[in-house]
Scaffold this motif. Structure first.
Motif, PDB file in Angstrom:
ATOM      1  N   SER A   8      38.353   7.327  63.849  1.00 37.40           N
ATOM      2  CA  SER A   8      39.279   6.796  62.858  1.00 37.40           C
ATOM      3  C   SER A   8      40.376   5.950  63.486  1.00 37.40           C
ATOM      4  CB  SER A   8      39.903   7.941  62.059  1.00 37.40           C
ATOM      5  OG  SER A   8      40.584   8.821  62.934  1.00 37.40           O
ATOM      6  N   LYS A 102      33.238   6.320  57.663  1.00 40.37           N
ATOM      7  CA  LYS A 102      34.488   5.720  57.188  1.00 40.37           C
ATOM      8  C   LYS A 102      34.832   4.441  57.928  1.00 40.37           C
ATOM      9  CE  LYS A 102      36.576   9.884  55.325  1.00 40.37           C
ATOM     10  NZ  LYS A 102      37.771  10.772  55.301  1.00 40.37           N
TER      11      LYS A 102
ATOM     12  N   GLN B  37      35.079   2.633  47.083  1.00 39.58           N
ATOM     13  CA  GLN B  37      35.864   2.624  48.318  1.00 39.58           C
ATOM     14  C   GLN B  37      37.335   2.698  47.959  1.00 39.58           C
ATOM     15  OE1 GLN B  37      35.437  -0.857  50.920  1.00 39.58           O
ATOM     16  NE2 GLN B  37      35.542   0.504  52.697  1.00 39.58           N
ATOM     17  N   GLN B  41      39.552   4.113  53.013  1.00 36.44           N
ATOM     18  CA  GLN B  41      38.475   5.102  53.107  1.00 36.44           C
ATOM     19  C   GLN B  41      37.119   4.423  53.259  1.00 36.44           C
ATOM     20  OE1 GLN B  41      39.102   8.530  53.162  1.00 36.44           O
ATOM     21  NE2 GLN B  41      41.170   7.699  53.371  1.00 36.44           N
TER      22      GLN B  41
END
Lengths: 110, 114
Positions: A8, A102, B37, B41
């Motif tokens: 992330s 993600k 979406q 994210q």
């Protein structure tokens, strides 16, 4: 439960270096894995597909590896350029719905 | 058209209203997907149509969400009684069928629920 994990944290690298992005998955037995690029405000764009029986695939400056034992794919961009700055998504499929991670944001600075 | 077309590109609505989002896939593509979406994210799978088979609705978050695909082409995603948490970009994609590889995405419909 099934999970697709991508780092992330944004990846910042210098122009000309190789960028390496990671995609890990659990509780999947995918038939193939795909990588997409997404720019802000745009839909994802397909880059590469690698099948479960393939170890590596290349396209121009892009290289993808797929290790079904480690349940991991690595995505490499060699000789990176500022224009490569974007979010990169991995996606896993069997037949039917394609599930996405993600994404990892890549920033290539001059 | 040459690509997947979605409309509207932007939609602002009030909480409790119904909205319809449209997707026009690439001509000849038998498979059509809807994803959502949210800000920052990843893509959340909603529903998948393949030819004349029953759609895979396993990703729809509640019974307020529904989708149909008429004549194997255009698809409409309907959200009833919208809530603020429905605010997101709704992306449509199509491809040639199961296990054929890449998805072609539209540019999305940005929904804002006030």
């Amino acid at each position: 439960s099934q999970k697709i994990e991508q780092n992330s944290e944004a990846l910042n690298i210098q122009e000309g270096k190789t960028a390496t992005l990671t995609c890990n998955y659990t509780n999947y037995s995918p038939a193939y894995l795909q990588w997409y690029r997404q720019d802000p405000g745009r839909g994802p764009v397909f880059l590469l597909l690698i099948r479960e029986n393939e170890k590596e695939k290349r396209k121009e400056r892009l290289k993808v590896t797929f290790d079904t034992t480690l349940k991991q794919s690595l995505f490499h961009i060699t000789a990176s350029q500022p224009a490569d700055s974007a979010t990169y998504l991995c996606a896993l499929g069997i037949i039917g719905a394609l599930n996405f991670g993600k994404g990892t944001s890549l920033l290539v600075t001059p | 058209g040459a690509g997947v077309s979605q409309s509207p590109s932007n939609k602002v609505t009030e909480k409790g209203k119904d909205v319809e989002l449209r997707c026009d896939p690439i001509s000849g593509h038998t498979a059509l997907y809807w994803y959502r979406q949210s800000l920052g994210q990843g893509l959340e799978f909603l529903i998948y149509f393949q030819g004349n088979s029953a759609p895979d609705k396993s990703g729809l978050p509640s019974d307020r969400f529904s989708a149909e695909r008429t004549g194997g082409s255009v698809s409409t995603l309907t959200i009833q009684r919208t809530q603020q948490e429905d605010s997101a970009v709704y992306l449509c994609a199509s491809n040639g069928g199961p296990n054929t590889g890449e998805l072609f995405f539209g540019e999305g419909s940005r929904l804002t629920v006030l």
